[in-house]
Design a protein around this motif. Structure first.
Motif, PDB file in Angstrom:
ATOM      1  N   HIS A   3      -0.226  -8.051  -4.140  1.00 20.98           N
ATOM      2  CA  HIS A   3      -0.266  -6.731  -4.762  1.00 20.98           C
ATOM      3  C   HIS A   3      -1.462  -5.933  -4.272  1.00 20.98           C
ATOM      4  CE1 HIS A   3       0.401  -3.584  -7.650  1.00 20.98           C
ATOM      5  NE2 HIS A   3      -0.840  -3.708  -8.064  1.00 20.98           N
ATOM      6  N   THR A   4      -1.182  -4.712  -3.877  1.00 27.56           N
ATOM      7  CA  THR A   4      -2.245  -3.803  -3.469  1.00 27.56           C
ATOM      8  C   THR A   4      -2.241  -2.618  -4.412  1.00 27.56           C
ATOM      9  OG1 THR A   4      -0.769  -2.633  -1.961  1.00 27.56           O
ATOM     10  CG2 THR A   4      -2.077  -4.429  -1.026  1.00 27.56           C
ATOM     11  N   SER A   5      -3.370  -1.944  -4.509  1.00 27.01           N
ATOM     12  CA  SER A   5      -3.459  -0.809  -5.426  1.00 27.01           C
ATOM     13  C   SER A   5      -3.238   0.512  -4.686  1.00 27.01           C
ATOM     14  CB  SER A   5      -4.822  -0.829  -6.123  1.00 27.01           C
ATOM     15  OG  SER A   5      -5.849  -0.850  -5.154  1.00 27.01           O
ATOM     16  N   ASN A   6      -2.407   0.491  -3.646  1.00 25.24           N
ATOM     17  CA  ASN A   6      -2.105   1.712  -2.902  1.00 25.24           C
ATOM     18  C   ASN A   6      -1.092   2.581  -3.634  1.00 25.24           C
ATOM     19  OD1 ASN A   6      -3.741   0.712  -0.932  1.00 25.24           O
ATOM     20  ND2 ASN A   6      -2.087  -0.013   0.373  1.00 25.24           N
ATOM     21  N   TYR A   7      -0.545   2.097  -4.731  1.00 27.12           N
ATOM     22  CA  TYR A   7       0.453   2.836  -5.465  1.00 27.12           C
ATOM     23  C   TYR A   7      -0.206   3.511  -6.658  1.00 27.12           C
ATOM     24  CZ  TYR A   7       3.664   0.135  -2.617  1.00 27.12           C
ATOM     25  OH  TYR A   7       4.332  -0.424  -1.565  1.00 27.12           O
ATOM     26  N   ASN A   8      -0.229   4.841  -6.643  1.00 29.99           N
ATOM     27  CA  ASN A   8      -0.858   5.598  -7.717  1.00 29.99           C
ATOM     28  C   ASN A   8       0.199   6.370  -8.484  1.00 29.99           C
ATOM     29  OD1 ASN A   8      -3.543   4.863  -6.876  1.00 29.99           O
ATOM     30  ND2 ASN A   8      -3.316   6.313  -5.196  1.00 29.99           N
ATOM     31  N   GLY A   9      -0.214   6.984  -9.583  1.00 29.31           N
ATOM     32  CA  GLY A   9       0.695   7.804 -10.375  1.00 29.31           C
ATOM     33  C   GLY A   9       1.394   6.985 -11.439  1.00 29.31           C
ATOM     34  N   THR A  10       2.419   7.606 -12.027  1.00 30.10           N
ATOM     35  CA  THR A  10       3.172   6.953 -13.085  1.00 30.10           C
ATOM     36  C   THR A  10       3.994   5.813 -12.491  1.00 30.10           C
ATOM     37  OG1 THR A  10       5.110   8.354 -12.790  1.00 30.10           O
ATOM     38  CG2 THR A  10       3.401   9.161 -14.309  1.00 30.10           C
ATOM     39  N   LYS A  11       4.497   4.969 -13.354  1.00 29.00           N
ATOM     40  CA  LYS A  11       5.354   3.869 -12.912  1.00 29.00           C
ATOM     41  C   LYS A  11       6.554   4.425 -12.139  1.00 29.00           C
ATOM     42  CE  LYS A  11       7.011  -0.401 -15.030  1.00 29.00           C
ATOM     43  NZ  LYS A  11       7.149  -1.095 -16.316  1.00 29.00           N
ATOM     44  N   GLN A  13       6.757   7.262 -10.446  1.00 29.08           N
ATOM     45  CA  GLN A  13       6.301   7.752  -9.135  1.00 29.08           C
ATOM     46  C   GLN A  13       6.045   6.583  -8.181  1.00 29.08           C
ATOM     47  OE1 GLN A  13       2.984   9.980 -10.734  1.00 29.08           O
ATOM     48  NE2 GLN A  13       4.003  11.950 -10.365  1.00 29.08           N
ATOM     49  N   GLN A  14       5.482   5.501  -8.700  1.00 25.95           N
ATOM     50  CA  GLN A  14       5.216   4.328  -7.860  1.00 25.95           C
ATOM     51  C   GLN A  14       6.518   3.730  -7.341  1.00 25.95           C
ATOM     52  OE1 GLN A  14       2.689   1.545  -9.962  1.00 25.95           O
ATOM     53  NE2 GLN A  14       1.282   3.158 -10.576  1.00 25.95           N
ATOM     54  N   ASP A  48       3.080  -6.239  -9.340  1.00 27.25           N
ATOM     55  CA  ASP A  48       1.999  -7.117  -9.780  1.00 27.25           C
ATOM     56  C   ASP A  48       2.537  -8.090 -10.828  1.00 27.25           C
ATOM     57  OD1 ASP A  48       2.375  -5.315 -11.830  1.00 27.25           O
ATOM     58  OD2 ASP A  48       0.257  -4.899 -12.142  1.00 27.25           O
TER      59      ASP A  48
END
Length: 159
Positions: A3-11, A13-14, A48
């Motif tokens: 898991h990387t934290s490159n995904y931002n915004g709401t669930k 949007q991700q 995640d």
């Protein structure tokens, strides 16, 4: 997993971003194994709190292990057995909050506590399932179920 934290915004949007990434990865590629491999790798990177993500493919009257991310897994699952075999038999997504309470659960990894299984149905033919396990109870909610079903629809366009 990875898991990387490159995904931002709401669930939502991700999940939207991961579906766009899937479409870009498999666009124009006719090989089913390559596309399933990239789909499982993408979900393994995106989601995640999971310990296994992958595909089982229909072969005769059972499911056979396909591309996945995680520990070695059960190779063959008869239709109607466990969460995967039940999802195939009933032709519907099954979300299990606690796998230990699911009748006939097949424990490939004792660490798994919750699971979601989405059938892959193309032209009214079941070709396999997407199976995702988590070491947490109740990891998958209604939104995960909806978004993962949408992910599978993107995938099916290219299988």
């Amino acid at each position: 997993m990875f898991h990387t934290s490159n995904y931002n915004g709401t669930k939502e949007q991700q999940y939207g971003l991961v579906k766009k990434q899937l479409a870009a990865l498999i666009e124009g590629e006719p090989n089913r194994i390559a596309n399933l491999s990239n789909a499982s790798a993408l979900l393994g990177q995106f989601l995640d709190r999971i310990n296994w993500v992958g595909f089982y493919l229909v072969e005769g009257s059972e499911l056979v292990l396909g591309p996945f991310q995680g520990l070695p897994a059960c190779v063959r699952i008869p239709f109607g057995k466990g969460v995967c075999g039940t999802a195939i038999s009933e032709r519907k997504t099954i979300r299990v909050e606690n796998v230990n309470q699911f009748p006939g659960h097949i424990a490939c990894d004792a660490a798994s506590q919750s699971e979601i299984v989405i059938p892959l149905i193309k032209n009214d033919t079941v070709i396999g399932v997407l199976d995702i396990d988590s070491p947490e109870l109740n990891r998958f909610d209604e939104q995960d179920e909806k978004e993962l079903n949408d992910f599978v629809q993107v995938l099916l366009k290219h299988l």
